[in-house]
Design a protein around this motif. Structure first.
Motif, PDB file in Angstrom:
ATOM      1  N   THR A  66       0.830  -1.222   0.000  1.00 28.96           N
ATOM      2  CA  THR A  66       0.000   0.000   0.000  1.00 28.96           C
ATOM      3  C   THR A  66       0.852   1.255   0.000  1.00 28.96           C
ATOM      4  O   THR A  66       0.364   2.341  -0.339  1.00 28.96           O
ATOM      5  N   TYR A  67       2.097   1.134   0.357  1.00 25.92           N
ATOM      6  CA  TYR A  67       3.005   2.291   0.359  1.00 25.92           C
ATOM      7  C   TYR A  67       3.678   2.477  -1.006  1.00 25.92           C
ATOM      8  O   TYR A  67       4.346   3.470  -1.230  1.00 25.92           O
ATOM      9  N   ASP A  68       3.469   1.506  -1.885  1.00 23.62           N
ATOM     10  CA  ASP A  68       4.147   1.585  -3.181  1.00 23.62           C
ATOM     11  C   ASP A  68       3.352   2.462  -4.145  1.00 23.62           C
ATOM     12  O   ASP A  68       2.254   2.101  -4.578  1.00 23.62           O
ATOM     13  N   VAL A  69       3.889   3.603  -4.464  1.00 23.69           N
ATOM     14  CA  VAL A  69       3.194   4.596  -5.310  1.00 23.69           C
ATOM     15  C   VAL A  69       2.969   4.045  -6.707  1.00 23.69           C
ATOM     16  O   VAL A  69       1.912   4.265  -7.327  1.00 23.69           O
ATOM     17  N   PHE A  70       3.930   3.327  -7.218  1.00 24.74           N
ATOM     18  CA  PHE A  70       3.815   2.815  -8.590  1.00 24.74           C
ATOM     19  C   PHE A  70       2.568   1.949  -8.766  1.00 24.74           C
ATOM     20  O   PHE A  70       1.771   2.156  -9.673  1.00 24.74           O
ATOM     21  N   TRP A  71       2.399   0.950  -7.852  1.00 29.01           N
ATOM     22  CA  TRP A  71       1.261   0.048  -8.032  1.00 29.01           C
ATOM     23  C   TRP A  71      -0.070   0.717  -7.680  1.00 29.01           C
ATOM     24  O   TRP A  71      -1.104   0.415  -8.288  1.00 29.01           O
ATOM     25  N   CYS A  72      -0.046   1.650  -6.768  1.00 30.03           N
ATOM     26  CA  CYS A  72      -1.292   2.414  -6.469  1.00 30.03           C
ATOM     27  C   CYS A  72      -1.698   3.263  -7.670  1.00 30.03           C
ATOM     28  O   CYS A  72      -2.893   3.353  -8.023  1.00 30.03           O
ATOM     29  N   ASN A  73      -0.716   3.889  -8.329  1.00 28.81           N
ATOM     30  CA  ASN A  73      -1.010   4.683  -9.532  1.00 28.81           C
ATOM     31  C   ASN A  73      -1.556   3.792 -10.649  1.00 28.81           C
ATOM     32  O   ASN A  73      -2.467   4.179 -11.399  1.00 28.81           O
ATOM     33  N   THR A  74      -0.965   2.591 -10.754  1.00 30.65           N
ATOM     34  CA  THR A  74      -1.452   1.642 -11.759  1.00 30.65           C
ATOM     35  C   THR A  74      -2.917   1.292 -11.513  1.00 30.65           C
ATOM     36  O   THR A  74      -3.737   1.237 -12.434  1.00 30.65           O
TER      37      THR A  74
END
Length: 1028
Positions: A66-74
């Protein structure tokens, strides 16, 4: 502009996806170390699947990313693509760390899904967070401002200011979006142009964007100037026109009235050269364009050459065919293409509109019901309101207004178009009160009227003559700002014209901010139909030409009506030349207007040439115009010949034709011809028509058959003001004053209000029977009881009433109290009264004669009346002086003549006539009659021989008057029918006396019509009671 937006949003989404494709370690400063193999990156990169979104979301939570911006943006990007902005926003809010890509993804999502307010707020959040937005976020925010229109102009300008301070100031994509934003928000092409001019290196997209702006606002000239500059200034590779360029230009060409078709043909050649003819969108635009201009064959050819066609292409062709009234052909296109293209809801709406252009509207309605049933069966009726609106419009235009109303009431949702279609349909089907009621219902439902609903409501008010309500709607249009719309202004012009409010019509025209051709035509037509403003119609026609407006058939019809009423032959010739120049001379309506014009100007030869050329284009109006022209020019026999020709050819006789011919028969008192026309009316089942009936009453009364007129009047099922007026005037003309006054009372009892013509008949009735007090009572009642200001003809009747009663003194008093200056009619009546008074008041007579000679120096009647007045008083020197003045004026007295209609034709006689082939028999019969009436007590009244001669010479002069020769001629033939004689002048007193004796001796009724009235002689008595 739309392609530009799509390109921007596609590019921004693609770019964001590309950024997200970078290694997660490069996309965020806050991340957990993990193996990227845990997730299938390629699966989620361009996914549009809700299941994928749920799967990825679950994995992010399960693996602790949940802290990973890349996968949240995806994940946000997937939610954006499937339109689930609620989940996207929730995830965005829960992200502990965000970067510019996170913000840009969500701003783009809101902009793509039409949530402009949310996109604007989120963009402001980027600035508040102290971040510098990237070009994708800026582009999406500008798009959101554009979608909101003027309400978001301020934010758009702030974003523009922000761009100017960033490296994106020269970004071509953002410049293109800025152009579109200014065009939509500010409706200002100038601001968009400034943005364009600031672009240093322009490419095709920049040129397309600015051309699209100009095309969107209908400025075709500027758009084509830019297109020329684009080809002139740019290189072939960088500034090559694209399919978007041609789409915009072809679309705007259709808005041009004059040069549009020429430009469209040039564009077709340029498109073929550029190789875009096969392009779906360019081809569709060309099909639609050529269809609009009526070049259906060319549109079909392009349509058939297109490799790829869709519903838009098909719809464009169908719309063009429908506009050319080829509804059957348009429906056929749909039938052929429905399995070859993917039909959309718009296709069904277009198909329904084609049924209203069927030659047989009943068949169109039947086809429309079949499509309605299909749409209902497939649950498509409620999918879009546009289909329901199309059904309402189809039923209304196919004259099935009840079906339209029933369906309208069942519609679950209605928009402004629904109400417009219903109100327009009610107005079109002449359900005017219901149209106005529907308009008010729409207002009560909280709908703000559009220009279309206002136009229909105003049209209904005009048809109902509801000027008060029309003014109320006018005031509301000002409140809504719709009065600035030229079509609404035209509807207001029409309202004031049709309700006879010319002053308000003028004010409306002069206050209009802009005009179109309809405005000019409406105003010129209004002036042409207003008797007091006909000359102004010509003035504004010339102004219209000077302003550069192209004239059309309506313009020519209106101006021909104006020059016809003024009989301006030279001006009419010039207008005819313009008609030939504009190539509209074969238009049936214009030809009919030319027939009316030349007929009014006594140029029947020109009418005959036009009429002969019309051939199959002749309609009822054409025949009626020719008949009216012949009658106006006194050529009754040709008018009657045309009536018989119409009947032989099976041409339908209408009420106007019959009424016109009957009016002509009445004017020359040809009873036999009139009865023949009556028979035609019976055969055409028009005898009960109120217009024909009124004309028959008038004809019989003017032809001496007052009993026929009275009998027919009593049998009329419906009577109007003309029927009552014809009968009252008929009784007055025949000396039945009491019957006329009794009928006037009945008329009021039947609820029919009298008009000015009624009172002319009533006052004439009083005059012919000497009812002076009764006449003054009715004269005063005009203004006191009925609000009718007496006109000059009513004062003339009163002068005649007093003159017949011998009260010359009161005539002078009446003239002094007149609110207008006496005209020739008044002075001639005064002089006639002085003649009947045997020259007693020569002072008033001299004054009247002086005024007459001043007003009409070339009218011989004035000199004759003056001479007769002096002769009646035995003043022979003054008689000689009057005749000398007549010779000096070089005017010739109209010869007195009488005529009778026999089986072998019309026989005309003048005094002492020696030209008739049966003159010996006539004079022998006249001598025989004279001897018999002398034996019965007749004594020649030599005072009516207005010459200074010996008594025996006066007797001889009186014995050869034209009416005596006419009756002698009739008596040479064996018959027991009433004798009918017409005379062009007033019958003299001696002949009047002689006719009373003759009627008694020969035991036959004699009906004499002179210039003033009818005399019925029977058994030695005249119907006038010797008061005439």
């Amino acid at each position: 502009m739309i392609p530009c937006y799509r390109r921007l949003l596609h590019n921004s989404t693609h770019a964001l996806s590309t950024q997200l494709a970078l290694h997660p370690y490069n996309s965020s400063h806050h991340h957990l170390k993990f193996s990227p193999l845990h997730f299938d990156h390629h699966r989620y990169q361009n996914s549009c699947c809700l299941e994928d979104a749920h799967q990825l979301h679950l994995q992010i939570y399960k693996t602790g990313f949940t802290y990973d911006v890349f996968w949240c943006n995806t994940l946000i990007n997937i939610y954006v693509r499937i339109g689930n902005l609620v989940s996207a926003q929730k995830l965005f809010d829960e992200m502990p760390h965000k970067n510019l890509v996170s913000w840009a993804c969500l701003v783009t999502g809101y902009a793509q899904n039409g949530m402009s307010d949310e996109a604007g707020l989120l963009f402001k959040g980027i600035i508040s967070a102290g971040l510098s937005p990237n070009q994708y976020a800026i582009g999406s925010a500008l798009r959101a401002c554009q979608e909101c229109g003027p309400t978001k102009l301020k934010l758009g300008m702030e974003i523009h200011g922000l761009i100017s301070k960033t490296p994106y100031a020269s970004d071509m994509v953002l410049s293109n979006v800025l152009m579109s934003m200014y065009s939509q928000c500010l409706a200002s092409i100038d601001d968009a142009r400034r943005v364009f001019d600031d672009i240093k290196l322009k490419n095709s997209t920049s040129w397309n964007s600015i051309i699209s702006v100009y095309c969107h606002w209908g400025d075709a000239i500027s758009a084509f100037e830019l297109f020329s500059s684009m080809q002139r200034e740019g290189t072939e590779l960088v500034c090559r026109p694209t399919e978007y360029t041609f789409c915009s230009l072809v679309t705007v060409v259709c808005s041009l009235v004059d040069s549009g078709l020429n430009l469209l043909e040039q564009m077709l050649a340029r498109i073929e050269k550029s190789g875009f003819l096969q392009d779906l969108y360019v081809g569709s635009a060309l099909v639609s364009g050529f269809s609009r201009y009526g070049l259906i064959d060319c549109a079909k050819l392009i349509f058939e050459q297109m490799c790829d066609r869709n519903a838009v292409t098909m719809n464009g062709l169908m719309v063009g065919l429908a506009r050319q009234h080829q509804g059957e052909e348009a429906a056929k296109i749909f039938k052929e293409m429905k399995d070859l293209v993917e039909i959309n809801t718009e296709s069904y709406a277009v198909l329904l509109s084609t049924f209203t252009e069927f030659t047989n509207l009943r068949e169109g309605k039947r086809k429309g019901q079949e499509v309605h049933a299909y749409l209902t069966r497939n649950a498509l009726v409620g999918v879009r309101i546009s289909i329901g609106n199309a059904l309402v419009s189809m039923y209304a235009k196919c004259n099935a207004i009840d079906n339209a109303w029933s369906f309208f009431q069942l519609m679950p949702d209605r928009d402004i178009v629904s109400w417009n279609s219903m109100i327009s349909g009610l107005d079109h089907n002449e359900r005017f009160e219901e149209a106005v009621a529907c308009f008010h219902t729409m207002r009560r439902n909280g709908m703000v009227p559009s220009n279309f609903s206002v136009i229909s409501a105003l049209s209904s008010c005009a048809s109902l003559n509801w000027i008060k309500l029309g003014r109320q709607i006018h005031s509301e249009t000002i409140k809504w700002g719709l009065d600035l719309n030229v079509s609404v202004s035209n509807a207001l012009l029409t309202l004031y014209v049709e309700t006879d409010n010319m002053d308000e019509c003028r004010k409306m025209f002069f206050l209009m901010p802009e005009y179109d051709r309809v405005s000019w035509n409406c105003f010129i037509g209004a002036l042409a139909t207003s008797e007091a403003s006909v000359l102004q119609a010509i003035k504004y026609f010339l102004k219209m030409m000077q302003a550069g407006w192209k004239l059309n058939r309506v313009t020519f019809i209106n101006i021909l009506a104006a020059v016809s009423s003024l009989s301006l032959l030279e001006m009419g010739h010039q207008i005819h030349a313009l008609i030939l120049k504009y190539s509209v001379s074969d238009d049936n309506t214009i030809e009919n207007a030319l027939l009316a014009f030349y007929g009014k100007c006594e140029r029947m030869e020109d009418c005959e040439i036009i009429f002969s050329r019309m051939s199959e284009r002749r309609d009822e109006v054409s025949w009626n115009s020719m008949i009216s022209g012949y009658i106006h020019n006194g050529i009754l026999h040709k008018a009657m010949d045309l009536v018989w020709l119409m009947m032989q050819r099976g041409q339908r006789l209408d009420g106007f034709t019959l009424a016109t011919v009957l009016s002509a028969c009445a004017s020359v008192a040809t009873l036999e011809r009139g009865m023949e026309v009556h028979a035609c009316a019976i055969r055409a089942c028009l005898e009960s028509d109120v217009v024909v009936g009124s004309a028959l009453v008038d004809m019989y009364s003017k032809c001496g058959k007052i009993d026929y007129a009275s009998r027919f009047f009593e049998l009329m099922p419906v009577r109007n003001i003309y029927s009552w007026n014809s009968m009252i005037s008929g009784y007055a003309r025949h000396g039945h004053g009491q019957k006329a006054l009794k009928l006037f009372t009945q008329m009021k009892q039947h609820g029919q209000s009298p008009d000015h013509v009624t009172f002319v008949g009533v006052l004439s009735a009083c005059s012919h029977v000497g009812l002076v007090d009764e006449g003054f009572k009715h004269f005063k009642s005009m203004s006191e009881l009925y609000g009718l200001a007496p006109r000059i003809e009513h004062f003339s009747c009163m002068v005649d009433l007093l003159g017949r009663a011998g009260d010359i003194k009161k005539i002078e008093d009446l003239i002094e109290t007149m609110p207008m200056d006496p005209n020739v009619l008044i002075w001639r009546t005064v002089l006639g009264a002085c003649c009947r008074a045997h020259g007693r008041n020569t002072e008033l007579g001299q004054r009247a004669a002086k005024m007459l000679i001043k007003l009409e120096p070339q009218n011989a009647v004035n000199y004759v009346l003056l001479s007769n007045m002096h002769a009646a008083g035995g003043k022979w020197e003054d008689v000689a002086e009057a005749r000398l003045a007549m010779r000096k004026a070089a005017v010739k007295k109209e010869a007195g003549c009488s005529w009778v209609t026999m089986k072998d034709g019309v026989h005309v006689f003048v005094a002492a006539d020696q030209t008739h082939p049966e003159k010996e028999k006539i004079y022998e019969k006249l001598k025989e009659i004279t001897n018999k009436i002398r034996e019965a007590g007749y004594v020649p009244e030599t005072k009516y021989a207005l010459y200074d001669l010996e008594p025996e010479n006066k007797e001889e002069l009186l014995s050869y008057h034209s009416e005596k020769l006419a009756i002698a001629f009739v008596l040479t033939r064996k018959s027991e029918l009433p004798i009918r004689i017409m005379k062009n002048l007033r019958v003299c007193g001696d002949c009047h006396t002689a006719f009373k004796y003759i009627s008694k001796i020969v035991n036959r009724q004699i009906i004499l019509r002179d210039a003033n009235r009818f005399h019925h002689f029977d058994g030695g008595i005249c119907s006038c009671g010797d008061y005439w």
